[in-house]
Motif scaffolding. Sequence first.
Motif: not given
Length: 327
Positions: A62-72
Amino acid sequence: MQTPGIPLEPRPTGAGVLIVRNLRSGRDVIRRDPADVITERLPDARVHELAEGELLKDAVARALAGDDPPSVLAVLGGDGSVSRMAHLARRHDLPLLVLPGGTFNHFARAVGIDDVGTAIDALVAGEGTTVTAAEVSAGDGEPVTVLNAISVGTYPQVIAEREDRMDDMGKWLGGVAATWRALHDAAPVVIGREGRHAKVWSVFISVGRNAPERVAMMQRQTIHDDLLDVRIHHARGSRLRAVASLAFGRKTTALLRAVRLMPPESDVERLVVPELDLSVRTSEGSASVYVHDGELEEETPQGYRLRCRIVPDAVRVYAPASAARAD
């Protein structure tokens, strides 16, 4: 082995970092909850607490599919949570931050992280290293990432019994009861390899070569050794020795060896190999299970095939520069 660290992007405020907390991990009762430290030192990190029944992979997806995906990808939890997050970090080609929050924190210690503050120091400084891992698959299942060790036989049977008792007795008392039962009921498993079959009490497979005096290898000793260290405890002795062989602390192992409770060297076969392919069949009435990084997996009672292979430079991990130099 002298292996240099690798530079990773410094994250002084935690921007771009997703931290997933697994509150179901076993707690280190000596340490206080690090939530305040994380909030103070990484104010821009995104922190997500796993809900009851929520899977780590779903939270990350869900986080990776969001508007601001994480880099770590970061995880606060025990070894099981860390290995699952490492698997996701590999899949998405992202660096991993390990915030120790379990009972033993074997992998965190292997990369020089004794506490959350040390992990954050490495993140802020951009210090990191690549880490060798292993992959294990059972039957037709997909390979999963392993950071410390895999086990078949008595130890997984003890863990399965403990899991059955945890709701009523808790983890510690459940473990005591499970160990007591193993002293009376532990049964060998039959393994097959390269056309040979043997009855064994246990098989332990460590990522990287491990201390030669141990049978039970729970924590890796190196982070860049591209081999599997395999210990096969043949079922020639008593159940007492089968259970005693599960000791993994140096002092405990030395004490048990001094009083002749550890199995003799002739009962323990050692292999150092890049990959391993085993067939596993349990005795009737015994749980058909194996363990990787403390995670229990149940397989078919008829037996299963277990395949393990080493994966060099599998994961990029934020870690103190001293971890790479000391390996």
